[in-house]
Design a protein around this motif. Structure first.
Motif, PDB file in Angstrom:
ATOM      1  N   ALA A 123      -1.119   5.367   0.629  1.00 23.03           N
ATOM      2  CA  ALA A 123      -1.778   4.362   0.829  1.00 23.03           C
ATOM      3  C   ALA A 123      -3.069   4.428   0.644  1.00 23.03           C
ATOM      4  O   ALA A 123      -3.786   5.305   1.305  1.00 23.03           O
ATOM      5  N   LEU A 124      -4.010   3.754  -0.366  1.00 19.84           N
ATOM      6  CA  LEU A 124      -5.052   3.879  -0.813  1.00 19.84           C
ATOM      7  C   LEU A 124      -5.620   5.328  -1.127  1.00 19.84           C
ATOM      8  O   LEU A 124      -6.859   5.755  -0.826  1.00 19.84           O
ATOM      9  N   GLY A 125      -4.931   6.337  -1.286  1.00 19.30           N
ATOM     10  CA  GLY A 125      -4.947   7.538  -1.787  1.00 19.30           C
ATOM     11  C   GLY A 125      -5.403   8.612  -0.548  1.00 19.30           C
ATOM     12  O   GLY A 125      -5.674   9.603  -0.705  1.00 19.30           O
ATOM     13  N   ALA A 128      -7.684   0.810   6.848  1.00 19.51           N
ATOM     14  CA  ALA A 128      -7.298  -0.615   6.056  1.00 19.51           C
ATOM     15  C   ALA A 128      -6.367  -1.640   6.844  1.00 19.51           C
ATOM     16  O   ALA A 128      -6.575  -2.636   6.787  1.00 19.51           O
ATOM     17  N   GLY A 129      -5.155  -0.847   7.306  1.00 16.88           N
ATOM     18  CA  GLY A 129      -4.237  -1.482   7.526  1.00 16.88           C
ATOM     19  C   GLY A 129      -4.261  -2.046   9.002  1.00 16.88           C
ATOM     20  O   GLY A 129      -3.118  -2.260   9.798  1.00 16.88           O
ATOM     21  N   ASN A 130      -5.229  -1.661   9.900  1.00 14.35           N
ATOM     22  CA  ASN A 130      -5.451  -1.765  11.447  1.00 14.35           C
ATOM     23  C   ASN A 130      -5.043  -3.136  11.981  1.00 14.35           C
ATOM     24  O   ASN A 130      -4.694  -3.348  13.082  1.00 14.35           O
ATOM     25  N   LYS A 131      -5.589  -4.019  10.971  1.00 12.93           N
ATOM     26  CA  LYS A 131      -5.633  -5.584  11.445  1.00 12.93           C
ATOM     27  C   LYS A 131      -4.041  -5.883  11.527  1.00 12.93           C
ATOM     28  O   LYS A 131      -3.445  -6.579  12.432  1.00 12.93           O
ATOM     29  N   VAL A 132      -3.117  -5.489  10.640  1.00 14.21           N
ATOM     30  CA  VAL A 132      -1.667  -5.919  10.422  1.00 14.21           C
ATOM     31  C   VAL A 132      -1.218  -4.964  11.731  1.00 14.21           C
ATOM     32  O   VAL A 132      -0.347  -5.740  12.501  1.00 14.21           O
ATOM     33  N   LYS A 133      -1.453  -3.834  11.919  1.00 11.83           N
ATOM     34  CA  LYS A 133      -0.839  -2.909  12.826  1.00 11.83           C
ATOM     35  C   LYS A 133      -1.204  -3.541  14.205  1.00 11.83           C
ATOM     36  O   LYS A 133      -0.352  -3.270  15.264  1.00 11.83           O
ATOM     37  N   ALA A 134      -2.413  -4.057  14.586  1.00 14.31           N
ATOM     38  CA  ALA A 134      -2.823  -4.352  15.768  1.00 14.31           C
ATOM     39  C   ALA A 134      -1.845  -5.647  16.309  1.00 14.31           C
ATOM     40  O   ALA A 134      -1.676  -6.001  17.340  1.00 14.31           O
ATOM     41  N   ARG A 135      -1.275  -6.239  15.393  1.00 13.69           N
ATOM     42  CA  ARG A 135      -0.273  -7.573  15.801  1.00 13.69           C
ATOM     43  C   ARG A 135       1.160  -6.951  15.890  1.00 13.69           C
ATOM     44  O   ARG A 135       2.061  -7.743  16.417  1.00 13.69           O
ATOM     45  N   LEU A 136       1.478  -5.810  15.818  1.00  9.14           N
ATOM     46  CA  LEU A 136       2.742  -5.121  16.117  1.00  9.14           C
ATOM     47  C   LEU A 136       3.085  -5.191  17.530  1.00  9.14           C
ATOM     48  O   LEU A 136       2.101  -4.639  18.182  1.00  9.14           O
ATOM     49  N   SER A 137       4.278  -5.467  17.691  1.00  6.14           N
ATOM     50  CA  SER A 137       4.732  -5.511  19.332  1.00  6.14           C
ATOM     51  C   SER A 137       5.385  -3.981  19.392  1.00  6.14           C
ATOM     52  O   SER A 137       5.583  -3.216  18.268  1.00  6.14           O
ATOM     53  N   CYS A 151       0.892  -1.380  -0.020  1.00  7.28           N
ATOM     54  CA  CYS A 151       0.139  -0.007  -0.244  1.00  7.28           C
ATOM     55  C   CYS A 151       1.049   1.459  -0.006  1.00  7.28           C
ATOM     56  O   CYS A 151       0.294   2.217  -0.583  1.00  7.28           O
ATOM     57  N   HIS A 152       2.075   1.231   0.877  1.00  4.38           N
ATOM     58  CA  HIS A 152       2.818   2.466   0.794  1.00  4.38           C
ATOM     59  C   HIS A 152       3.968   2.498  -0.134  1.00  4.38           C
ATOM     60  O   HIS A 152       4.348   3.627  -0.200  1.00  4.38           O
TER      61      HIS A 152
END
Length: 102
Positions: free
Chosen positions: A47-49, A77-86, A38-39
Motif C-alpha cells: 500500500a502506497l509503496g 494513510a488508512g488510519n481514518k478507515v481503521k479508526a472506525r473498525l470495531s 491500496c492493498h
C-alpha cells in the motif's frame, strides 16, 4: 396458529437468515470497500509503496497492525478507515485476509 402468526414467523426466519449471510460477508465487504484499493484485491500490493504485503503477515500480525493503526500508534494513510473498525471488524478482517494467500 393463525395465518398472521405464520407470516410473522416466516418473516423473522428470512430476516435472521439474511442477517447471518450479511455478517458472514462483512469482512469480505469491508476489505473490498476499504482496503483493496491500496492493498490489492488479494493483498498483493504494498500500500502506497510503504506497507508490507498482507499475504506475508499472520492473522495475529494483521489484527495487531489494525489495532495499532486504530489507536494511532502506527500512523498512515488508512488510519481514518481503521479508526472506525470495531474489535469484531478487526478480528473478521484478520481472519479473512489470511484466506487471500494463494
Amino acid at each position: 396458529m393463525n395465518i398472521s402468526r405464520l407470516a410473522l414467523l416466516a418473516v423473522l426466519l428470512v430476516s435472521s437468515g439474511s442477517a447471518l449471510a450479511q455478517a458472514t460477508q462483512a469482512p469480505n465487504l469491508l476489505y473490498k470497500k476499504n482496503c483493496a484499493s491500496c492493498h490489492g484485491r488479494f493483498g498483493e500490493k504494498t500500500a502506497l509503496g510503504k506497507a508490507r504485503l498482507l499475504t506475508e503477515l499472520s492473522q495475529q500480525e494483521i489484527a495487531d497492525g489494525l489495532t495499532a493503526r486504530k489507536a494511532g500508534t502506527i500512523v498512515g494513510a488508512g488510519n481514518k478507515v481503521k479508526a472506525r473498525l470495531s474489535d469484531e471488524d478487526i478480528t473478521g478482517l484478520a481472519e479473512f485476509i489470511v484466506t487471500l494467500k494463494r
